[in-house]
Design a protein around this motif. Structure first.
Motif, PDB file in Angstrom:
ATOM      1  N   ASP A 158       0.802  -1.226   0.000  1.00  0.00           N
ATOM      2  CA  ASP A 158       0.000   0.000   0.000  1.00  0.00           C
ATOM      3  C   ASP A 158       0.824   1.260   0.000  1.00  0.00           C
ATOM      4  O   ASP A 158       0.275   2.344  -0.036  1.00  0.00           O
ATOM      5  N   PHE A 159       2.101   1.149   0.075  1.00  0.00           N
ATOM      6  CA  PHE A 159       2.918   2.335   0.064  1.00  0.00           C
ATOM      7  C   PHE A 159       3.929   2.303  -1.080  1.00  0.00           C
ATOM      8  O   PHE A 159       3.921   3.168  -1.948  1.00  0.00           O
ATOM      9  N   PRO A 211       2.265   1.298  -4.887  1.00  0.00           N
ATOM     10  CA  PRO A 211       1.593   2.428  -5.561  1.00  0.00           C
ATOM     11  C   PRO A 211       2.551   3.546  -5.919  1.00  0.00           C
ATOM     12  O   PRO A 211       2.431   4.177  -6.967  1.00  0.00           O
ATOM     13  N   SER A 251       4.201   9.883  -3.210  1.00  0.00           N
ATOM     14  CA  SER A 251       3.833   8.869  -2.223  1.00  0.00           C
ATOM     15  C   SER A 251       2.423   9.020  -1.703  1.00  0.00           C
ATOM     16  O   SER A 251       1.951   8.206  -0.961  1.00  0.00           O
ATOM     17  N   GLY A 252       1.745  10.087  -2.096  1.00  0.00           N
ATOM     18  CA  GLY A 252       0.413  10.273  -1.554  1.00  0.00           C
ATOM     19  C   GLY A 252      -0.673   9.543  -2.332  1.00  0.00           C
ATOM     20  O   GLY A 252      -1.838   9.573  -1.966  1.00  0.00           O
ATOM     21  N   ILE A 253      -0.292   8.877  -3.416  1.00  0.00           N
ATOM     22  CA  ILE A 253      -1.304   8.265  -4.272  1.00  0.00           C
ATOM     23  C   ILE A 253      -1.632   6.868  -3.783  1.00  0.00           C
ATOM     24  O   ILE A 253      -0.742   6.064  -3.529  1.00  0.00           O
ATOM     25  N   GLY A 254      -2.930   6.599  -3.658  1.00  0.00           N
ATOM     26  CA  GLY A 254      -3.341   5.274  -3.240  1.00  0.00           C
ATOM     27  C   GLY A 254      -3.894   4.492  -4.421  1.00  0.00           C
ATOM     28  O   GLY A 254      -3.991   4.993  -5.528  1.00  0.00           O
ATOM     29  N   GLU A 273      -6.865   3.580  -5.096  1.00  0.00           N
ATOM     30  CA  GLU A 273      -8.094   4.123  -5.680  1.00  0.00           C
ATOM     31  C   GLU A 273      -7.766   5.211  -6.692  1.00  0.00           C
ATOM     32  O   GLU A 273      -8.338   5.272  -7.772  1.00  0.00           O
ATOM     33  N   PRO A 317      -0.901  13.914   2.868  1.00  0.00           N
ATOM     34  CA  PRO A 317      -0.733  12.602   2.235  1.00  0.00           C
ATOM     35  C   PRO A 317      -0.040  11.564   3.111  1.00  0.00           C
ATOM     36  O   PRO A 317      -0.474  10.412   3.160  1.00  0.00           O
ATOM     37  N   ASN A 318       1.016  11.968   3.824  1.00  0.00           N
ATOM     38  CA  ASN A 318       1.750  10.974   4.620  1.00  0.00           C
ATOM     39  C   ASN A 318       0.908  10.452   5.772  1.00  0.00           C
ATOM     40  O   ASN A 318       0.816   9.242   5.983  1.00  0.00           O
ATOM     41  N   LYS A 329      -1.765   8.140   4.632  1.00  0.00           N
ATOM     42  CA  LYS A 329      -1.279   6.788   4.365  1.00  0.00           C
ATOM     43  C   LYS A 329      -1.154   6.007   5.661  1.00  0.00           C
ATOM     44  O   LYS A 329      -1.507   4.838   5.738  1.00  0.00           O
ATOM     45  N   GLN A 336      -4.375   4.919   6.760  1.00  0.00           N
ATOM     46  CA  GLN A 336      -4.833   3.795   5.928  1.00  0.00           C
ATOM     47  C   GLN A 336      -4.265   2.485   6.421  1.00  0.00           C
ATOM     48  O   GLN A 336      -4.879   1.428   6.270  1.00  0.00           O
TER      49      GLN A 336
END
Lengths: 327, 339, 365
Positions: free
Chosen positions: B58-59, B62, B193-196, B198, C154-155, C158, C161
């Protein structure tokens, strides 16, 4: 394939006004001939050229290619009818001569631009016709100006259109290239049966090589004929004569108007006589049979008022000396 | 027969290999050490530790995919713009596209406050906003380019559009509440790195469509190499081409920028590197090659954001600039030499 | 051209269909809401079998913004406070040793924490905006606390998440010192020390109110006038009338020129105005990071003309600070308002607390 204009009026619109440059032109471009479009700047050469090439819409009238209205065709159709050679500078980093020429085949290729063997045939033909065999694989940017121009012409040839339009192809070229290019174009019109329209300032060369001249001395004036007729009709003199320059119907060249105050009688014939006359006229002397000062050409020298000199330069200084004394 | 194509027989496989190596390295290498065997297990679906699984799947994964697609997208958009504007210094940032996308996103974020929720529009909204914003600026620049022949002037116009949109955004911030400003601020840093997953579900298709569109334009772009006049005389429909280029570049540069924020230099430098590597101007070769090289380069930069031995992560823009700026300087020097 | 149109249409339709939807919340009818006494931005929700901590959004009129299920949750054993302002709460609850990660050691005063950072027991994870996702996820703390915002960035997104609990601590938005201090209850709930937190807060509240009462009874006629802040590039920021600082001043019986102002943040005044109108005020607090009169003059020689300066009535809250910029005021004052109040009362009316030793504040000499 004929290009014919019908009541063509060229010009442009500027802020709701229409500026007319030429009205009701009915001209035709014959097959397999080279036509030179001559005229001073501002006479509407570019506009007519662009209109015939299908780039600029006329104010009224039409341009017909083989009966079809040029301006009702889309770009793709036009590209199979008319090809251009312009004065645009090409920045073709990494493109080879062959690649530049191959672009000419694009109107006939699919969306990917991939070339068939038939396409390559045409490209090679174009290379041969323009004498570029030696240079085909070289990078375009490394060519001389003349070679670049030949490449652009080859590209137009490869495009295989019945009509080729060139805008000042000899601008910025050395004299030898200028002759070369125009001769090449003439050759091409004969060998490939294409109609070639060249806008140029090279009146001398055009008169020698072009099958037809389209003469535009100014806006609203247009003459179309073989060069010799235009010369004899006085169209050329009328168009270009000025206080400084005169068209010499004898030699077919332009001579600078001089106003000599001192005159010399010249006796002799042949090339030496011609060049002696030129030198004297350049120095401001006129040639007059009735003058008292006489230059006689001997076998290897000149005799001015019975004094002998061995070179033209010496002759000139002697003449100056003598005639200044008289004054 | 064609020198470039011959070369590409050799370079393409090399590039592909490089791409794979960089991708794998990017996934395997990070702040936290995770042994390769464990990564293998995680990919195979065997869960070893929850934390590590999250980090890899997940990190890092992506992030690597983002680098891959964003790198390709930005580089190809730069190539298309350089060809269309016949300007070696054109690129998504210089011509104001990134700023346009940022304006679109900023407007969306701040308009979102009127409709109650920040995520009201979701990912779809961000794409649209970025697309419209960058499309708008690119259209303006194109309109300007039809009137201006001097290429330097065009670049300056692009920069001015960029400044204008940035200033508009600053102004908007004055009328906006702190959280929105905060959100926008995060975006401006530029981050992969902020993109997941989805978001990738939107970004990847958009980029793929943009890339396909650009490939379909390969002939038109080749024609444009000789200039608009010649191109038109060889059958190019300028109007259609312009529209397609706007859509293509908006999809590529606009969408990526709206997701990742502005990423510097890639669009500007990679096309030149590709041209130099393949020694060709033929877009049939350049388009795929630029995509691959761009992807590889951004992956490489992403790997380098991890300073070995230290726990710091450098911002991605620092690295793309470190690599990109010297390349641009080299380009300018070389061009002036030839003249 | 037609193929392009079709493709575009298809893409458009596909994308429309897959837009994200907002989550919806359901409400049960049997909930009891327990509100804290002074704090405004958290509350408890008690249900039949369920207790939940609700954090409220100060920017959206106190709408709930975070819900943390308490029942069934075990006490947090590893904590990452992303701001030094949480140390005070943790210290009072005796939970400092549960800290496993912080932003970084710059600006940290607490010696124990510094030592544990140096020995590697506490990891530096980076500031909120650039916190290391990998390290944090790997460390897997039970509780990560940030100074609450609406946007995590964003960090942090995550990290959330990955399933980690991030507490959006809103104490910094509280306008009453006791409201700030009451957040110790939140910490107590999450650390399994509810009773201890309640009792500690009770004590602090008691001391604070007692002091207020004492003051009220013995307030002299002439109230002390006070200004705060300093000149920064032409702007002089003073606390707004509804800020917690203004509340402190009011509770300490001081006369503050902006006590009728309605903002809860800072007021940007023009420095010219302050120099002109307020330089005669007898007491001056919080002049930036100055430690003595010399520092003050170095910053701006005009400060020397202030009455407070001439009468040596300038005080700064950096009595407990270290060379790295760490200041205990920021670390422990949120949880210990009674100490701050005592200092302030002593500064304004020393006769009321003659035996008091200044704790956070020091006079500039």
């Amino acid at each position: 394939m004929l290009l014919v204009t019908k009541d063509l009026t060229t010009g442009y619109s500027q802020k709701k006004e229409q500026v007319i440059i030429h009205e009701q032109l009915n001209i035709s471009l014959p097959e397999g001939k080279m036509v030179a479009l001559i005229g001073p700047n501002g006479s509407g050469k570019s506009t007519l050229l662009r209109t015939i090439a299908g780039l600029q819409k006329p104010l009224s009238g039409s341009v017909l290619v083989d009966g079809k209205n040029l301006f009702s065709c889309n770009n793709a159709e036009k590209s199979t009818l008319i090809s251009l050679v312009l004065t645009d500078r090409i920045e073709a980093g990494y493109l080879s001569v062959e690649q530049v020429i191959s672009f000419g085949r694009y109107p006939y290729t699919g969306w990917g631009g991939n070339l068939s063997p038939a396409d390559w045939d045409r490209i090679e033909q174009a290379i041969i016709l323009c004498h570029l065999e030696r240079l085909a694989k070289k990078p375009f940017s490394q060519l001389s100006d003349g070679e670049k121009q030949r490449t652009m012409i080859a590209r137009a040839i490869a495009q295989d259109t019945p009509i080729v339009v060139l805008d000042e192809p000899t601008a910025h070229l050395d004299l030898s290239y200028r002759v070369e290019i125009l001769s090449l174009l003439k050759q091409l019109s004969r060998n490939t049966n294409k109609s070639i329209v060249v806008a140029t300032h090279e009146l001398d060369l055009a008169m020698h090589l072009a099958d037809q001249l389209w003469l535009m001395p100014a806006q609203h004036q247009f003459f179309s004929n073989i060069p010799e007729e235009l010369a004899l009709n006085g169209n050329i003199s009328d168009s270009f004569n000025s206080a400084l320059v005169q068209f010499d119907e004898w030699s077919g060249t332009f001579r600078i108007n001089r106003h000599p105050t001192k005159f010399i009688k010249l006796t002799g014939a042949g090339p030496r006589a011609v060049w002696t006359q030129k030198a004297l006229e350049r120095e401001g002397f006129g040639i007059d049979k009735k003058s008292e000062t006489e230059v006689v050409l001997t076998e290897e020298a000149w005799c001015i008022n019975n004094e002998t000199v061995l070179t033209l330069t010496a002759l000139i200084s002697k003449a100056k000396e003598m005639l200044n004394e008289q004054a | 027969m064609n020198f470039a194509l011959n070369r590409s027989h050799f370079v393409y496989p090399l590039l592909t290999l490089l791409l794979i190596i960089f991708f794998v390295t990017d996934v395997c290498y990070g702040t936290v050490y995770i042994p390769f065997s464990e990564i293998w297990q995680i990919m195979a679906g065997i869960e070893v530790s929850h934390g590590n699984k999250f980090i890899i799947l997940d990190f890092r994964l992506p992030k690597a995919l983002t680098a891959l697609f964003a790198g390709a997208a930005l580089s190809v958009s730069g190539l298309v713009m350089q060809t269309f504007f016949r300007n070696a210094l054109a690129g998504p940032y210089v011509l104001g596209l990134s700023s346009g996308a940022s304006l679109g996103v900023a407007l969306l974020v701040m308009a979102g406050s009127f409709f109650g929720g920040l995520l009201q529009f979701g990912q779809w909204g961000i794409i649209i906003a970025g697309l419209l914003g960058s499309g708008f600026v690119l259209t303006m620049v194109m309109a300007a380019s039809s009137r201006i022949t001097d290429s330097v002037s065009l670049l300056i116009i692009g920069l001015m559009f960029g400044s204008f949109t940035s200033a508009t955004v600053s102004l908007l911030q004055y009328f906006s509440i702190p959280e929105l400003i905060q959100s926008y601020l995060f975006w401006t840093f530029g981050s992969l790195s902020g993109i997941g997953w989805e978001q990738l579900g939107f970004m990847i298709p958009a980029v793929l469509i943009g890339l396909l569109l650009s490939f379909s334009l390969q002939k038109n772009l080749n024609l444009l190499l000789l200039g608009e006049n010649y191109a038109v005389s060889m059958g190019l429909n300028l109007k259609t081409t312009r529209i397609l280029i706007v859509i293509c570049c908006s999809l590529l540069a606009g969408v990526v920028t709206s997701f990742c924020g502005p990423v510097a230099f890639l669009g500007l430098a990679v096309p030149h590197l590709t041209r130099g590597l393949f020694r060709t101007a033929d877009h049939r070769v350049l388009l795929p090659a630029t995509a691959m090289l761009g992807a590889a380069l951004l992956l490489f930069c992403d790997i380098c954001t991890q300073v070995p031995g230290k726990d710091i992560t450098l911002p991605i823009n620092a690295l793309t600039s470190l690599i990109g700026a010297p390349v641009v300087i080299a380009i300018i020097m070389k061009r002036n030499q030839r003249l | 051209m037609n193929t392009y149109k079709t493709v575009f249409l298809l893409v458009f339709l596909w994308a429309c269909g897959s837009s994200t939807k907002n989550g919806t919340t359901t409400e049960s009818t049997e909930k009891k809401v327990i509100k804290p006494k002074y704090a405004r931005f958290f509350q408890l929700e008690v249900d039949k079998n369920d207790t939940a901590l609700i954090i409220l959004n100060p920017w959206k009129n106190g709408q709930p913004t975070q819900r943390i299920q308490l029942s069934g949750r075990s006490a947090a054993k590893s904590i990452v406070p992303m701001s030094t302002s949480f140390y005070g709460y943790l210290e009072l609850l005796g939970e400092l040793d549960k800290i496993t990660g912080i932003e970084n050691q710059d600006f940290v005063y607490n010696a124990q924490i510094l030592e544990r950072v140096n020995s590697g027991q506490i990891k530096e994870l980076g500031e909120s905006g650039v916190i290391s996702v990998e390290m944090t996820v790997r460390m897997n703390p039970d509780l990560l606390i940030i100074s609450g915002t609406e946007i995590l960035g964003p960090n942090l997104n995550k990290i959330q998440q990955a399933g980690l609990l991030i507490l959006n601590d809103m104490d910094w938005q509280e306008q009453h010192p006791l409201g700030k201090a009451e957040w110790i209850k939140v910490f107590g709930l999450l650390l399994g020390k509810k009773e201890k937190a309640d009792s500690i807060f009770g004590e602090i509240e008691h001391k604070y109110i007692a002091l207020c009462d004492t003051l009220r009874n013995r307030l002299p006629e002439k109230k002390a006038n006070v200004i705060l802040g300093y000149n920064y590039q032409g702007t002089w920021f003073m606390p707004g009338g509804k800020s917690y600082v203004a509340q402190y001043l009011a509770d300490a019986g001081a006369q503050y020129p902006f006590n009728t102002d309605t903002s809860s943040g800072s007021i940007p005044l023009s420095s010219e105005l302050v120099f002109k109108q307020y330089s005669e005020y007898p007491v001056w607090l919080n002049p930036g990071s100055c430690r003595n009169k010399k520092d003050l003059l170095l910053l701006d020689s005009r400060y020397g003309r202030f009455s407070a300066f001439k009468k040596s009535a300038v005080y700064n809250n950096n009595r407990r600070s270290n060379v790295k910029g760490g200041n205990d005021f920021w670390e422990t004052s949120p949880a210990n308002p009674h100490l701050v109040l005592a200092d302030l009362v002593y500064i304004f009316y020393p006769q009321i607390l003659p035996d008091h030793q200044l704790y956070f504040y020091q006079p500039l000499k």
